[in-house]
Scaffold this motif. Structure first.
Motif, PDB file in Angstrom:
ATOM      1  N   GLY A  33       2.787  -4.821   0.169  1.00 39.68           N
ATOM      2  CA  GLY A  33       1.734  -3.931  -0.316  1.00 39.68           C
ATOM      3  C   GLY A  33       2.284  -2.571  -0.747  1.00 39.68           C
ATOM      4  N   ALA A  34       3.243  -2.060   0.014  1.00 45.25           N
ATOM      5  CA  ALA A  34       3.860  -0.777  -0.344  1.00 45.25           C
ATOM      6  C   ALA A  34       4.642  -0.909  -1.647  1.00 45.25           C
ATOM      7  CB  ALA A  34       4.771  -0.287   0.773  1.00 45.25           C
ATOM      8  N   VAL A  35       5.297  -2.054  -1.839  1.00 43.64           N
ATOM      9  CA  VAL A  35       6.016  -2.293  -3.095  1.00 43.64           C
ATOM     10  C   VAL A  35       5.028  -2.318  -4.253  1.00 43.64           C
ATOM     11  CG1 VAL A  35       7.325  -4.010  -4.421  1.00 43.64           C
ATOM     12  CG2 VAL A  35       7.963  -3.517  -2.065  1.00 43.64           C
ATOM     13  N   LYS A  36       3.935  -3.061  -4.094  1.00 43.18           N
ATOM     14  CA  LYS A  36       2.930  -3.146  -5.154  1.00 43.18           C
ATOM     15  C   LYS A  36       2.389  -1.760  -5.490  1.00 43.18           C
ATOM     16  CE  LYS A  36       1.247  -7.808  -4.146  1.00 43.18           C
ATOM     17  NZ  LYS A  36       0.088  -8.598  -3.712  1.00 43.18           N
ATOM     18  N   SER A  37       2.081  -0.997  -4.471  1.00 51.06           N
ATOM     19  CA  SER A  37       1.523   0.338  -4.665  1.00 51.06           C
ATOM     20  C   SER A  37       2.516   1.266  -5.358  1.00 51.06           C
ATOM     21  CB  SER A  37       1.113   0.922  -3.305  1.00 51.06           C
ATOM     22  OG  SER A  37       0.687   2.254  -3.458  1.00 51.06           O
ATOM     23  N   ASN A  38       3.758   1.318  -4.840  1.00 52.20           N
ATOM     24  CA  ASN A  38       4.772   2.195  -5.434  1.00 52.20           C
ATOM     25  C   ASN A  38       5.124   1.775  -6.850  1.00 52.20           C
ATOM     26  OD1 ASN A  38       5.436   4.271  -3.490  1.00 52.20           O
ATOM     27  ND2 ASN A  38       6.239   2.632  -2.204  1.00 52.20           N
TER      28      ASN A  38
END
Length: 180
Positions: A151-156
């Motif tokens: 999720g952090a990868v998708k967001s960033n």
């Protein structure tokens, strides 16, 4: 020197020779300077060599090494040191990255604009964009390399791409490159 150690050294050497261009490209995109990229790769390989028996037995040694490099980069720039992805024009004699022939981003007319735009992204967004879209890793592989959730990868990555799209000079370069 023992036979096992010698075999490990030969295996490590083969790994370095085979992966050096890709590791350098990733390090250059993360640091923005050729010399800083070389230092990052060298320090990463020093750490990896000491634990090569463990790295070589990993399912994906290249992913393991990439993770070590991302961590080393994060530690080095944790203090929010200013990074330059494009060398200043008054600095002469610096070699610039030469793109792979199959690199889609290299098809853009102005790599200088792209690198400058990448330099404007916050570190985590730049890491996500570089690993996801330049290195063509999956979201899971990128999350493993960055030490965060998918999720952090998708967001960033989404935030980074949105910022890149908002840069007018970059959008014009990509549009012009697509027409040729």
């Amino acid at each position: 020197m023992g036979v096992r150690k010698q075999a490990g050294d030969i295996e490590f050497q083969a790994f370095v020779v085979g992966r050096w261009p890709r590791l350098m490209r990733t390090a250059f995109l993360l640091t923005g300077e050729q010399h800083a990229a070389e230092d990052l790769v060298q320090s990463t390989l020093e750490q990896v060599y000491v634990a090569w028996h463990r790295v070589a037995s990993a399912d994906h040694p290249e992913a393991y090494v990439r993770r070590v490099m991302i961590n080393a980069h994060a530690r080095r720039y944790r203090r929010k040191l200013r990074e330059f992805l494009v060398p200043r024009s008054e600095v002469a004699g610096l070699t610039h990255e030469v793109a792979d022939t199959g690199d889609r981003i290299a098809q853009a007319d102005d790599r200088h604009t792209l690198l400058k735009a990448l330099a404007e992204l916050p570190t985590r967004q730049r890491e996500a964009v570089v690993l996801r879209y330049w290195e063509d890793l999956t979201e899971t592989q990128t999350a493993e390399a960055m030490g965060c959730s998918v999720g952090a990868v998708k967001s960033n990555a989404a935030k980074g791409i949105a910022k890149l799209r908002a840069i007018s000079g970059l959008a014009e370069t990509v549009t012009q490159g697509g027409r040729k």
